[in-house]
Scaffold this motif. Sequence first.
Motif, PDB file in Angstrom:
ATOM      1  N   VAL A 207      12.666  33.162 -30.648  1.00  0.00           N
ATOM      2  CA  VAL A 207      11.404  32.495 -30.311  1.00  0.00           C
ATOM      3  C   VAL A 207      10.510  32.490 -31.543  1.00  0.00           C
ATOM      4  N   PHE A 208      10.086  31.302 -31.971  1.00  0.00           N
ATOM      5  CA  PHE A 208       9.077  31.186 -33.017  1.00  0.00           C
ATOM      6  C   PHE A 208       7.735  30.868 -32.357  1.00  0.00           C
ATOM      7  N   VAL A 209       6.695  31.491 -32.853  1.00  0.00           N
ATOM      8  CA  VAL A 209       5.334  31.178 -32.408  1.00  0.00           C
ATOM      9  C   VAL A 209       4.555  30.754 -33.640  1.00  0.00           C
ATOM     10  N   GLU A 210       3.957  29.569 -33.572  1.00  0.00           N
ATOM     11  CA  GLU A 210       3.248  29.013 -34.721  1.00  0.00           C
ATOM     12  C   GLU A 210       1.795  28.717 -34.366  1.00  0.00           C
ATOM     13  N   THR A 211       0.919  28.977 -35.315  1.00  0.00           N
ATOM     14  CA  THR A 211      -0.478  28.569 -35.221  1.00  0.00           C
ATOM     15  C   THR A 211      -0.705  27.429 -36.204  1.00  0.00           C
ATOM     16  N   LEU A 212      -1.354  26.364 -35.737  1.00  0.00           N
ATOM     17  CA  LEU A 212      -1.654  25.196 -36.560  1.00  0.00           C
ATOM     18  C   LEU A 212      -3.152  25.022 -36.685  1.00  0.00           C
ATOM     19  N   CYS A 213      -3.572  24.601 -37.851  1.00  0.00           N
ATOM     20  CA  CYS A 213      -4.969  24.244 -38.085  1.00  0.00           C
ATOM     21  C   CYS A 213      -4.988  22.856 -38.706  1.00  0.00           C
ATOM     22  N   ALA A 214      -5.664  21.924 -38.049  1.00  0.00           N
ATOM     23  CA  ALA A 214      -5.704  20.531 -38.488  1.00  0.00           C
ATOM     24  C   ALA A 214      -4.291  19.974 -38.693  1.00  0.00           C
ATOM     25  N   GLY A 215      -3.373  20.364 -37.810  1.00  0.00           N
ATOM     26  CA  GLY A 215      -2.011  19.867 -37.849  1.00  0.00           C
ATOM     27  C   GLY A 215      -1.080  20.576 -38.807  1.00  0.00           C
ATOM     28  N   LYS A 216      -1.580  21.534 -39.566  1.00  0.00           N
ATOM     29  CA  LYS A 216      -0.774  22.261 -40.542  1.00  0.00           C
ATOM     30  C   LYS A 216      -0.396  23.629 -39.989  1.00  0.00           C
ATOM     31  N   VAL A 217       0.886  24.006 -40.100  1.00  0.00           N
ATOM     32  CA  VAL A 217       1.331  25.328 -39.647  1.00  0.00           C
ATOM     33  C   VAL A 217       0.862  26.368 -40.657  1.00  0.00           C
TER      34      VAL A 217
END
Length: 366
Positions: A253-263
Motif C-alpha cells: 500500500v502506498f499513501v501519497e500526499t499531493l499539493c497543487a497536484g504534485k506528490v
Amino acid sequence: MTATVALDPWDRLQAADFAEWEALAGTSAASNPFLMPGFVQAAARWLTPHAPPTLLRVRDGGGALIGLACLERRRPNLFVPLPHWRGYRHAHAFQSGLLHAPGAAETVAAAMIDLMAQPRSPVSVLLLHNLVAECPLSAALWATRDPRLQWHETRRFQRPVLRARAGISTAARMRASVLKDLRRRLRRLQDQGEVATRILQGGDADQAAAERHLALEHAGWKGEAGSSLHASAAQRGFFLEMAARLAPTGALVFVETLCAGKVIASTSNLMSGQVLSGFKTGWDPEYRQASPGRLNEWQLFEAMHARWPHLRQFDSQAQENSYLAELLPDQQVMVSGVLAAGSAANRWLSAARALRPLAYRLGHDD
C-alpha cells in the motif's frame, strides 16, 4: 496433534513450495510482513545473494504446512558465543518469528521446542529479534517453562502502534498539542495549493508509484547520507522486485500526499493478515516547513478504518523514540533474545551477558 519439522535449503524450493508458503502467509494468525514469500524472495536475490535463508517448516500429521520460519546459520561471536541460527535478518527485516496457521500456535511451538531439545539437534541455539510479545507462538517460545530450554532476553521495548477502535478517530486519541500542530501545518500547506491524499493498492500500487516513492525517500537526508534505497543498485532492485511481487496480492500500500497536484510525500506499507505495517517514508524537502511526512501518516491513520474495516492494528515498525511515537496512542511490547537447549550452551550464554556492552560497540549484536 503430531507435527514434524524440517530444514530446507533455499536452492531446493520449487514453485509448489512458494505457493504453499503464500497460502500460509495469507491466513497466518501471526502478522509478519517480512515473512511473506514475495518479500523474502526479493531480499534473498538482492540483499543476501550469497547467503539465502533456510526454511524451517512445521507440518501437521496430515502433511499440511502449519508453521514456517526463515533462518540463517551464524558463527560464534561476542553476542552469541556458540554456533547458532537466527531469524533471517537484513537491513529491512524489522522483526522475526514464525508464521503459524490459525489455532496451531501451541502445536508449532511444541514442535520447535522438541526439535531444539533433541540430542545433537540441528537447531539447538536460536536467536530471534523483535518478537511481538503478545503473539501466542512467540510467547510460547520466549516465556517457555520447558526445563530443557532457557530464554536469554537481550532487549525489550515498546513499539508505537495504533489499535483500531470502531467509531473513534485517531484524532480523538491524540494529544491535543500534537493534533493542534498537525492542523497548523496542514493549513500552512494548503496556503500553497489544494492538498489531497490518495491510497494506492493492488493495480494502483504500480511501478510508477514505486519510482515516485524511491525518488522522495532519496530526496531527503537519506539521499544525502547515501543510505536511501535509491542510492544503491541492490537496495533499489530489492524494493522494486518486492513491490512487483506484493502489489498484485494487495499486500503493498502506498499513501501519497499531493499539493497543487504534485506528490510531495509517500509512504510504503505492508499488509499482512489484520495488520498494516509501515515500511519506508519519503517527502519533498522543499515543503519541510509543513512536515508533509507527518501529515501523510496522519491522513493514513484517519482513513484506515473506513478503508480496511477488517484491520485491527497499524504497526509503525519503528523505535519507541521515533516521531511516530508522538502520533500513535498505543504501544506494543517487543522482545529479543536467544533460546537455547542444553546446560553447556546456557552457561555460555549466561557468561556472555557481561560481554554484551562490548559486543554492541564492536557491532557483534547479531
